[in-house]
Design an enzyme around this catalytic site. Structure first.
Site, PDB file in Angstrom:
ATOM      1  N   HIS A 162       0.827  -1.201   0.000  1.00  0.00           N
ATOM      2  CA  HIS A 162       0.000   0.000   0.000  1.00  0.00           C
ATOM      3  C   HIS A 162       0.865   1.256   0.000  1.00  0.00           C
ATOM      4  O   HIS A 162       2.022   1.227   0.442  1.00  0.00           O
ATOM      5  CB  HIS A 162      -0.911   0.040   1.236  1.00  0.00           C
ATOM      6  CG  HIS A 162      -2.033  -0.949   1.214  1.00  0.00           C
ATOM      7  ND1 HIS A 162      -2.290  -1.824   2.249  1.00  0.00           N
ATOM      8  CD2 HIS A 162      -2.976  -1.213   0.273  1.00  0.00           C
ATOM      9  CE1 HIS A 162      -3.344  -2.572   1.954  1.00  0.00           C
ATOM     10  NE2 HIS A 162      -3.777  -2.224   0.752  1.00  0.00           N
ATOM     11  N   CYS A 222      -1.898   1.003   9.538  1.00  0.00           N
ATOM     12  CA  CYS A 222      -2.764  -0.053   8.999  1.00  0.00           C
ATOM     13  C   CYS A 222      -3.791  -0.532  10.025  1.00  0.00           C
ATOM     14  O   CYS A 222      -4.889  -0.947   9.659  1.00  0.00           O
ATOM     15  CB  CYS A 222      -1.917  -1.243   8.552  1.00  0.00           C
ATOM     16  SG  CYS A 222      -0.890  -0.937   7.105  1.00  0.00           S
TER      17      CYS A 222
END
Length: 284
Positions: free
Chosen positions: A182, A276
Site C-alpha cells: 500500500h 494499517c
C-alpha cells in the site's frame, strides 16, 4: 448506500495529523498468515503469527492510545477474517463520511460488511466504494488534497469516483512499486510540511512532486521492510513508531516529533503496522 441519521457529524477527518479523537481497531484474535498477499508475509509464512504475542502488543498499543487522550472502539473479531486487525484498509474517513473500500484479496472479502454494520449501528454516515477496487492503505488525506496509491489493490478508476463524490478536493494519483502493498508503506504524511518516504518505491518524478510540498524524511530499505514508514500521527507532533526502527525514530526526533515507541514486531509479520491497524473516525 449511506447512513444520514445525525445532523451533527459523528465522523470527521481532513488530515493524517490533526488530533486523533476516535479511532476504530480490531484485536488480532484470529490473526494468521493463511494466504500470501504481500512480500513481508512471504518471509514469515513458516514462522507465522504468535497470536498471544500479537494480542499483547495490540493491547499495549490501545492502552498507549488511551493514555494519550484517544478514544478507542473495537470491531468484534471474526475467525473468518485473519487480516481483520488492519482496519485502515477497509475504510477511510474524509470530512463527515466514512468510505468503505472494496478489498482486492479474496481472503479479506467480507470485512467491508462488518464495518458497514458497525457504522450503521452507531449512525455514522458512510458510503460504499464498491464500483471500483480501493483499499484505505492507499488513501492519504491532507486538507483539500487526497493522495491515492495506484496498484493491484486500488484501481485508477477510483480517482474519478472520488472526484465525483468529493468535488472540492484535489485527488492526486500516486503510482508506486506494488510489491510494497500500500501507499502508506512507502509514503506517510506527518504534518502539513513533513512526510516519511521510501523513495526506492516511487519514480523520481513522483518524489520530486512530493518534495515540492513536504520535507521528505527518507526511510532505508531495512526499516521499510519493518514497516518504518507505517507510523501513526495522533496530533501535537506525537507519532507512534516501533523501537526497532531506530533511524526513523532518530530522524523524527530531530524534526521535533515526540516518538511513542510500541513494539509491534509480531503484528508487522503480516505486512502492516500502526497506520494499517487504525481507522480514524474523528480527527479535529
Amino acid at each position: 448506500m449511506s447512513s444520514h441519521a445525525k445532523e451533527t457529524p459523528s465522523a470527521w477527518c481532513r488530515s493524517e495529523y490533526d488530533p486523533l479523537r476516535l479511532v476504530l481497531l480490531c484485536p488480532p484474535k484470529y490473526m494468521e498468515i493463511k494466504e500470501i498477499i504481500n512480500d513481508v508475509q512471504k518471509r514469515y509464512q513458516q514462522e507465522n503469527i504468535d497470536v498471544e504475542t500479537a494480542m499483547h502488543q495490540h493491547r499495549q498499543f490501545v492502552a498507549a492510545l488511551q493514555e494519550n487522550g484517544v478514544e478507542t472502539v473495537m470491531l468484534e473479531p471474526s475467525d473468518h477474517f485473519p487480516e481483520q486487525v488492519f482496519t485502515r484498509d477497509i475504510g477511510f474517513t474524509i470530512e463527515d463520511t466514512v468510505f468503505i473500500g472494496d478489498m482486492a484479496a479474496s481472503i479479506r472479502k467480507g470485512e467491508e460488511e462488518e464495518l458497514q454494520k458497525w457504522l450503521a449501528k452507531r449512525q455514522i454516515r458512510f458510503q460504499s466504494l464498491g464500483s471500483h477496487r480501493v483499499e484505505g492503505g492507499d488513501v492519504l488525506i491532507d486538507q483539500d488534497t487526497i493522495f491515492v496509491g495506484i496498484s493491484s489493490r486500488t484501481s485508477e478508476k477510483t480517482i474519478q469516483e472520488l472526484e465525483q463524490k468529493l468535488p472540492s478536493f484535489q485527488v492526486i494519483p500516486v503510482h508506486f512499486d506494488e510489491r510494497y502493498l500500500h501507499l502508506d508503506c512507502v509514503f506517510n504524511i506527518l504534518s502539513p510540511t513533513e512526510a516519511l518516504i521510501f523513495p526506492e518505491a516511487l519514480s523520481s518524478e513522483t518524489v520530486s512532486m512530493l518534495a515540492e510540498r513536504y520535507t521528505l524524511i527518507p526511510v532505508n530499505r531495512e526499516e521499510q521492510f519493518a514497516l518504518g514508514t507505517n507510523v501513526l500521527s495522533i496530533g501535537g507532533r506525537r507519532v507512534f513508531s516501533q523501537p526497532q526502527n531506530r533511524e526513523v525514530n532518530a530522524q523524527l526526533r530531530q524534526h521535533g516529533f515526540h516518538v511513542i515507541e510500541n513494539d509491534f514486531s509480531e503484528i508487522i509479520k503480516s505486512g502492516g503496522a500502526f497506520r494499517c491497524c487504525t481507522m480514524p473516525v474523528i480527527r479535529k
